[in-house]
Design a protein around this motif. Sequence first.
Motif, PDB file in Angstrom:
ATOM      1  N   GLU A  40       0.839  -1.226   0.039  1.00 47.69           N
ATOM      2  CA  GLU A  40       0.022  -0.041  -0.029  1.00 47.69           C
ATOM      3  C   GLU A  40       0.526   1.150  -0.018  1.00 47.69           C
ATOM      4  O   GLU A  40       1.868   1.269   0.630  1.00 47.69           O
ATOM      5  N   LEU A  41       0.372   2.379  -0.741  1.00 48.42           N
ATOM      6  CA  LEU A  41       0.887   3.633  -0.564  1.00 48.42           C
ATOM      7  C   LEU A  41       0.024   4.582   0.021  1.00 48.42           C
ATOM      8  O   LEU A  41      -1.170   4.747  -0.610  1.00 48.42           O
ATOM      9  N   GLN A  42       0.098   4.626   1.197  1.00 47.95           N
ATOM     10  CA  GLN A  42      -1.185   5.351   2.199  1.00 47.95           C
ATOM     11  C   GLN A  42      -0.925   7.084   1.879  1.00 47.95           C
ATOM     12  O   GLN A  42      -0.073   7.628   1.880  1.00 47.95           O
ATOM     13  N   HIS A  45      -6.346   7.623   2.654  1.00 44.15           N
ATOM     14  CA  HIS A  45      -7.619   7.033   2.058  1.00 44.15           C
ATOM     15  C   HIS A  45      -8.477   6.146   3.082  1.00 44.15           C
ATOM     16  O   HIS A  45      -7.558   5.613   3.848  1.00 44.15           O
ATOM     17  N   PRO A  46      -9.476   5.936   3.289  1.00 43.80           N
ATOM     18  CA  PRO A  46     -10.362   4.998   4.147  1.00 43.80           C
ATOM     19  C   PRO A  46      -9.788   3.725   3.973  1.00 43.80           C
ATOM     20  O   PRO A  46      -9.976   2.943   4.816  1.00 43.80           O
ATOM     21  N   MET A  47      -9.381   3.149   2.835  1.00 40.15           N
ATOM     22  CA  MET A  47      -8.793   1.861   2.604  1.00 40.15           C
ATOM     23  C   MET A  47      -7.478   1.624   3.060  1.00 40.15           C
ATOM     24  O   MET A  47      -6.782   0.566   3.215  1.00 40.15           O
ATOM     25  N   ASP A  48      -6.650   2.589   3.567  1.00 38.76           N
ATOM     26  CA  ASP A  48      -5.319   2.462   3.955  1.00 38.76           C
ATOM     27  C   ASP A  48      -5.139   1.649   4.982  1.00 38.76           C
ATOM     28  O   ASP A  48      -6.010   1.483   6.053  1.00 38.76           O
ATOM     29  N   GLY A  49      -4.403   0.667   5.065  1.00 34.19           N
ATOM     30  CA  GLY A  49      -4.221  -0.420   5.848  1.00 34.19           C
ATOM     31  C   GLY A  49      -5.007  -1.518   6.053  1.00 34.19           C
ATOM     32  O   GLY A  49      -4.611  -2.865   6.305  1.00 34.19           O
ATOM     33  N   THR A 156     -11.586  10.076  -3.404  1.00 28.22           N
ATOM     34  CA  THR A 156     -10.157  10.280  -3.689  1.00 28.22           C
ATOM     35  C   THR A 156      -9.574   8.654  -4.333  1.00 28.22           C
ATOM     36  O   THR A 156     -10.224   7.776  -3.664  1.00 28.22           O
ATOM     37  N   PRO A 157      -8.690   8.615  -4.938  1.00 31.60           N
ATOM     38  CA  PRO A 157      -8.332   7.475  -5.457  1.00 31.60           C
ATOM     39  C   PRO A 157      -7.457   6.686  -4.427  1.00 31.60           C
ATOM     40  O   PRO A 157      -6.934   7.364  -3.417  1.00 31.60           O
ATOM     41  N   TYR A 158      -7.295   5.350  -4.519  1.00 32.12           N
ATOM     42  CA  TYR A 158      -6.578   4.503  -3.575  1.00 32.12           C
ATOM     43  C   TYR A 158      -5.379   4.318  -4.393  1.00 32.12           C
ATOM     44  O   TYR A 158      -5.543   3.799  -5.464  1.00 32.12           O
ATOM     45  N   PHE A 159      -4.249   4.255  -3.788  1.00 33.87           N
ATOM     46  CA  PHE A 159      -2.807   3.982  -4.322  1.00 33.87           C
ATOM     47  C   PHE A 159      -2.310   2.770  -3.748  1.00 33.87           C
ATOM     48  O   PHE A 159      -2.329   2.581  -2.534  1.00 33.87           O
ATOM     49  N   PHE A 160      -1.352   1.909  -4.573  1.00 35.76           N
ATOM     50  CA  PHE A 160      -0.805   0.813  -4.368  1.00 35.76           C
ATOM     51  C   PHE A 160       0.384   0.669  -5.149  1.00 35.76           C
ATOM     52  O   PHE A 160       0.466   1.384  -6.236  1.00 35.76           O
TER      53      PHE A 160
END
Length: 165
Positions: A40-42, A45-49, A156-160
């Motif tokens: 993950e690249l935090q 975002h709500p999905m971080d972690g 917002t987009p989620y990054f990984f």
Amino acid sequence: MTLDEALQAGRISVEEALTWFDSLPTVDLAFMTGTWKGSELQTGHPMDGMLGATGWYGKQFLDTERVHPLLFFTEDRAAVFPVDPRKWPSPEIRGPVGPHRAAVETGKFKARLRMTEYRGKLSATMIYDDWPTNDVFRKVDGSTVLGLMDSRGMATPYFFVLRRD
């Protein structure tokens, strides 16, 4: 900022991540072939972690029609298996996905790979079969891509990051 610096920092802003994403070269479909290990690249975002805490391994692209969008570690972390995105995340599954393998594993491919235009550039994009979600890829180097998840309803987009296995 390099990828390693961003990952070591632990968090960057969405704006920094988008600037970095936009600066990277695009990738073609053939480049994505193979199995990729994710991280993950935090960005807040709500999905971080979430992926890291659940035993996410990465993604697998056999060709443009045969894509496993979610690979997770088995309970003993000795292997990986494909998960049906319709069955995860799930309120019944807390923590690692591996112990719930029987309930979430799929033998079917659940995504496709296409070239799409995103933020003014044409690049390889994974399109989920059952969700209004696209993962767009940009090349960091010969074995690393930055992924951006764009989904309907996501502010917002989620990054990984994916690194070739």
